[in-house]
Design a protein around this motif. Structure first.
Motif, mmCIF file in Angstrom:
data_model
loop_
_atom_site.group_PDB
_atom_site.id
_atom_site.type_symbol
_atom_site.label_atom_id
_atom_site.label_comp_id
_atom_site.label_asym_id
_atom_site.label_seq_id
_atom_site.Cartn_x
_atom_site.Cartn_y
_atom_site.Cartn_z
ATOM 1 N N PRO A 46 0.808 -1.228 0.000
ATOM 2 C CA PRO A 46 0.000 0.000 0.000
ATOM 3 C C PRO A 46 0.843 1.281 0.000
ATOM 4 O O PRO A 46 0.363 2.336 -0.396
ATOM 5 N N TYR A 47 2.093 1.184 0.424
ATOM 6 C CA TYR A 47 2.909 2.389 0.610
ATOM 7 C C TYR A 47 4.163 2.436 -0.260
ATOM 8 O O TYR A 47 4.662 3.509 -0.586
ATOM 9 N N HIS A 48 4.710 1.278 -0.601
ATOM 10 C CA HIS A 48 5.984 1.237 -1.306
ATOM 11 C C HIS A 48 5.897 0.279 -2.494
ATOM 12 O O HIS A 48 4.841 -0.249 -2.796
ATOM 13 N N ARG A 49 7.028 0.061 -3.153
ATOM 14 C CA ARG A 49 7.062 -0.765 -4.362
ATOM 15 C C ARG A 49 7.917 -2.005 -4.129
ATOM 16 O O ARG A 49 9.017 -1.909 -3.589
ATOM 17 N N ILE A 50 7.408 -3.159 -4.549
ATOM 18 C CA ILE A 50 8.190 -4.393 -4.501
ATOM 19 C C ILE A 50 8.701 -4.684 -5.916
ATOM 20 O O ILE A 50 7.937 -4.651 -6.886
ATOM 21 N N ILE A 51 9.994 -4.953 -6.016
ATOM 22 C CA ILE A 51 10.631 -5.301 -7.288
ATOM 23 C C ILE A 51 11.202 -6.706 -7.140
ATOM 24 O O ILE A 51 11.895 -6.988 -6.159
ATOM 25 N N TRP A 52 10.902 -7.577 -8.091
ATOM 26 C CA TRP A 52 11.405 -8.949 -7.985
ATOM 27 C C TRP A 52 11.610 -9.534 -9.378
ATOM 28 O O TRP A 52 11.103 -9.023 -10.368
ATOM 29 N N GLY A 53 12.386 -10.623 -9.403
ATOM 30 C CA GLY A 53 12.712 -11.278 -10.663
ATOM 31 C C GLY A 53 11.787 -12.434 -10.960
ATOM 32 O O GLY A 53 12.234 -13.572 -11.091
ATOM 33 N N GLY A 54 10.509 -12.137 -10.990
ATOM 34 C CA GLY A 54 9.429 -13.016 -11.404
ATOM 35 C C GLY A 54 9.536 -14.512 -11.240
ATOM 36 O O GLY A 54 9.315 -15.241 -12.201
ATOM 37 N N HIS A 55 9.855 -15.019 -10.052
ATOM 38 C CA HIS A 55 9.858 -16.484 -9.899
ATOM 39 C C HIS A 55 8.416 -16.987 -9.925
ATOM 40 O O HIS A 55 7.541 -16.426 -9.263
ATOM 41 N N LEU A 79 8.179 -6.058 -12.056
ATOM 42 C CA LEU A 79 8.580 -7.449 -12.242
ATOM 43 C C LEU A 79 9.589 -7.525 -13.378
ATOM 44 O O LEU A 79 9.365 -6.975 -14.453
ATOM 45 N N TYR A 80 10.716 -8.166 -13.113
ATOM 46 C CA TYR A 80 11.719 -8.391 -14.161
ATOM 47 C C TYR A 80 11.650 -9.842 -14.618
ATOM 48 O O TYR A 80 11.546 -10.748 -13.793
ATOM 49 N N GLN A 81 11.701 -10.046 -15.928
ATOM 50 C CA GLN A 81 11.645 -11.394 -16.493
ATOM 51 C C GLN A 81 12.628 -11.508 -17.652
ATOM 52 O O GLN A 81 12.666 -10.630 -18.533
ATOM 53 N N SER A 82 13.370 -12.604 -17.672
ATOM 54 C CA SER A 82 14.246 -12.868 -18.819
ATOM 55 C C SER A 82 13.445 -13.550 -19.920
ATOM 56 O O SER A 82 12.680 -14.488 -19.656
ATOM 57 N N LEU A 83 13.638 -13.075 -21.143
ATOM 58 C CA LEU A 83 12.930 -13.678 -22.284
ATOM 59 C C LEU A 83 13.390 -15.112 -22.560
ATOM 60 O O LEU A 83 12.769 -15.818 -23.352
ATOM 61 N N TRP A 84 14.449 -15.544 -21.897
ATOM 62 C CA TRP A 84 14.856 -16.951 -22.029
ATOM 63 C C TRP A 84 13.701 -17.874 -21.614
ATOM 64 O O TRP A 84 13.519 -18.958 -22.177
ATOM 65 N N PHE A 85 12.928 -17.430 -20.619
ATOM 66 C CA PHE A 85 11.856 -18.277 -20.061
ATOM 67 C C PHE A 85 10.485 -17.945 -20.654
ATOM 68 O O PHE A 85 9.462 -18.305 -20.076
ATOM 69 N N GLU A 86 10.463 -17.277 -21.786
ATOM 70 C CA GLU A 86 9.209 -16.758 -22.350
ATOM 71 C C GLU A 86 8.112 -17.809 -22.435
ATOM 72 O O GLU A 86 6.955 -17.541 -22.138
ATOM 73 N N GLU A 87 8.472 -19.030 -22.831
ATOM 74 C CA GLU A 87 7.439 -20.076 -22.975
ATOM 75 C C GLU A 87 6.919 -20.562 -21.624
ATOM 76 O O GLU A 87 5.907 -21.243 -21.563
#
Length: 198
Positions: A46-55, A79-87
């Motif tokens: 509600p107050y801040h931002r969570i940044i993560w590498g989309g597990h 959310l950060y995601q590598s296109l390696w895992f696109e499928e």
């Protein structure tokens, strides 16, 4: 909503898979991992931002809390995601507006490394939280403190798995706290160690 500025919190978390390294699954507390992620998201979003590498084991939990809070807080997640895992992207990815896709490299390790480099270099962070996980948590801890050496670190050792290994072997003594090891009251833990400090 709070009037103070939105701060970025990095989340490194996953639920260990049984077919991977036994040293992670043997100490993993799956219920504690889920509880900790849900508590962190509930307290912080509600107050801040969570940044993560989309597990894929974590993204649905964060979306679940967003729905429950019933707030229009898309700007509070990135959310950060590598296109390696696109499928293999989880369906819940489609429910987030702020996704940064990073280029596919020649193999998985270099694709993940690029994603993390961009995640850590493109954002300023006020805190980093480590929950459960496998070797990725160890890698992210080491890389995060290189990019952000003075940021508040919360390794939730009670969730076991890689975070317990990080806590036992990599976290300096002066940053350890008995509550990180034994306190399962995660809402109050994150309120005290994140919200009251940043």
């Amino acid at each position: 909503m709070a009037t103070k500025s939105i701060k970025n919190i990095f989340l490194s978390a996953s639920i260990p898979l049984p077919n991977r390294d036994a040293k992670y699954i043997d100490t993993a507390d799956i219920i504690a991992i889920r509880d900790a992620v849900i508590a962190l998201t509930t307290v912080v979003l509600p107050y801040h931002r969570i940044i993560w590498g989309g597990h894929p084991s974590i993204t649905p939990l964060i979306y679940y809390v967003m729905e429950k809070l019933d707030l229009n807080i898309q700007e509070h997640v990135k959310l950060y995601q590598s296109l390696w895992f696109e499928e293999r992207f989880p369906e819940d990815n489609n429910k987030f507006e702020n996704i940064v896709f990073t280029e596919r490299q020649s193999d998985i390790p270099s694709s993940i490394k690029l994603m993390r480099e961009r995640m850590f270099s493109e954002n300023e962070f006020s805190a980093a939280v480590f929950i459960g996980g496998m070797n990725g948590i160890e890698d992210e801890y080491r890389m995060f403190i290189e990019y952000h050496p003075n940021v508040l670190l919360i390794p939730v050792a009670s969730t076991g798995a890689a975070t317990k290994i990080v806590y036992d072997t990599l976290v300096p003594e002066n940053l350890k706290n008995p509550r990180f090891e034994k306190d399962y009251g995660y809402m109050s833990l994150f309120q005290k160690f994140i919200m009251d400090k940043i």
